[in-house]
Design a protein around this motif. Structure first.
Motif, PDB file in Angstrom:
ATOM      1  N   PHE A 281       0.836  -1.205   0.000  1.00 43.09           N
ATOM      2  CA  PHE A 281       0.000   0.000   0.000  1.00 43.09           C
ATOM      3  C   PHE A 281       0.870   1.255   0.000  1.00 43.09           C
ATOM      4  O   PHE A 281       0.586   2.225  -0.715  1.00 43.09           O
ATOM      5  CB  PHE A 281      -0.930   0.017   1.207  1.00 43.09           C
ATOM      6  CG  PHE A 281      -1.920   1.144   1.180  1.00 43.09           C
ATOM      7  CD1 PHE A 281      -3.043   1.092   0.364  1.00 43.09           C
ATOM      8  CD2 PHE A 281      -1.714   2.282   1.949  1.00 43.09           C
ATOM      9  CE1 PHE A 281      -3.946   2.146   0.324  1.00 43.09           C
ATOM     10  CE2 PHE A 281      -2.609   3.336   1.910  1.00 43.09           C
ATOM     11  CZ  PHE A 281      -3.726   3.264   1.094  1.00 43.09           C
ATOM     12  N   LYS A 282       1.943   1.223   0.777  1.00 41.26           N
ATOM     13  CA  LYS A 282       2.827   2.394   0.850  1.00 41.26           C
ATOM     14  C   LYS A 282       3.506   2.658  -0.490  1.00 41.26           C
ATOM     15  O   LYS A 282       3.631   3.811  -0.921  1.00 41.26           O
ATOM     16  CB  LYS A 282       3.879   2.180   1.938  1.00 41.26           C
ATOM     17  CG  LYS A 282       4.807   3.367   2.141  1.00 41.26           C
ATOM     18  CD  LYS A 282       5.776   3.121   3.279  1.00 41.26           C
ATOM     19  CE  LYS A 282       6.694   4.323   3.485  1.00 41.26           C
ATOM     20  NZ  LYS A 282       7.650   4.100   4.598  1.00 41.26           N
ATOM     21  N   ASN A 285       0.016   2.245  -3.374  1.00 42.53           N
ATOM     22  CA  ASN A 285      -1.329   2.719  -3.044  1.00 42.53           C
ATOM     23  C   ASN A 285      -2.401   1.721  -3.469  1.00 42.53           C
ATOM     24  O   ASN A 285      -3.494   2.090  -3.914  1.00 42.53           O
ATOM     25  CB  ASN A 285      -1.603   4.091  -3.681  1.00 42.53           C
ATOM     26  CG  ASN A 285      -2.748   4.820  -3.001  1.00 42.53           C
ATOM     27  OD1 ASN A 285      -2.934   4.693  -1.791  1.00 42.53           O
ATOM     28  ND2 ASN A 285      -3.523   5.558  -3.774  1.00 42.53           N
TER      29      ASN A 285
END
Length: 302
Positions: A281-282, A285
């Motif tokens: 996710f980091k 995204n």
């Protein structure tokens, strides 16, 4: 509770405080208070009815191939349906009990010269699990061939649900929403050439063996495919292949798998899943949603 169940059902194998790590494909998981192995739909119905009457929670699992049981185990009664494994062919249909192996069902279909289930030749789960999550591989899904399903509702009623009412979607079926217990499934197939069917099954199994870490305990594909992406590629591109938490490792052969390389616990698995989700996710995204079913109680925060 223990005495009641064992004396009430003397003909059903019921174990107490049984480690579920003996039965899960990850070789992890805490103990079940009670673990029953019913051999018929009638026994499943009777066990569920008795549990309801005594306010005992019931959890039903199949081959435990796409499942993580937390290290705190499962309270109440757990039923494993693998002893319900009858498979029969009637004209162009294959009818299989919930505990039957998906792989065995594909073999029966091939032997009867029936096509449609080739995609499932290497899926290690049971029929019940395949219906529950609309299992699929190599462009095919359970929803393509499932014609009807016999289920037991949590109220103890046995009923048939046809294909249209099963509300199949990507790794989803109505069975998940209703929490029904799958008892058996009927597959509608088409006549084919047994040799051609076998050749396709062999080809898909060869591809599976070449790409997937079949030599190590795992729960299969951990994450659903995010729209527009492939989970394995995202994990690989995030530099997570080979990353390890405790005894659980992101497979070096296929980044979409987490394997048990050194006496992993379920907590190791869950902590690694959360780490992978956070890093992906980091970096991209994109939220990776788990495909694997996670049940049971934690012994620590996971």
């Amino acid at each position: 509770m223990t005495v009641n169940f064992i004396t009430q059902f003397p003909n059903v194998t019921i174990l107490t405080n049984e480690p579920l790590s003996k039965y899960t494909n990850t070789k992890t998981g805490g103990s079940a208070d009670l673990l029953a192995f019913p051999e018929s739909a009638g026994e499943v119905q009777a066990l569920l009815t008795f549990a309801n009457e005594n306010q005992v929670p019931v959890t039903v699992i199949g081959n435990a191939s796409n499942l993580i049981v937390r290290d705190g185990g499962i309270r109440g009664l757990v039923m494993i349906l693998t002893r319900m494994n009858s498979i029969k062919v009637v004209e162009n249909q294959v009818i299989a009990d919930a505990g039957a192996s998906m792989i065995e069902v594909t073999k029966h279909a091939q032997a009867a010269n029936l096509s449609g289930l080739e995609f499932a030749a290497g899926i290690p789960g049971s029929i019940g699990g395949a219906i529950f999550m609309n299992a699929g591989a190599y462009g095919g899904e359970t929803s393509d061939v499932a014609d009807s399903v016999l289920v037991l509702t949590r109220d103890g009623e046995i009923k048939t649900i046809n294909r249209e009412a099963l509300d199949f979607g990507y790794r989803h079926s109505r069975v998940q929403d209703e929490n029904d217990v799958v008892l058996s499934a009927t597959y509608a197939l088409v006549p084919g050439d047994g040799d051609v069917i076998q050749a396709k099954m062999d080809d898909l199994n060869a591809k599976r063996a070449a790409k997937q870490p079949l030599d190590l305990p795992s729960c299969g594909s951990v994450f659903k495919r995010p729209e527009g992406y492939f989970a394995g590629k995202l994990i690989h591109d995030a530099g997570l292949q080979g990353h390890q938490v405790g005894g659980a490792q992101v497979s070096t052969k296929h980044a979409g798998f987490i394997v048990n390389v050194d006496h992993a616990t379920a907590t190791d698995y869950l902590n690694l899943i959360h780490h992978v989700q956070a890093v992906v996710f980091k970096k991209f995204n994109v939220h990776l949603e788990t495909e694997v079913r996670i049940i049971g109680e934690s012994v620590t925060q996971d």
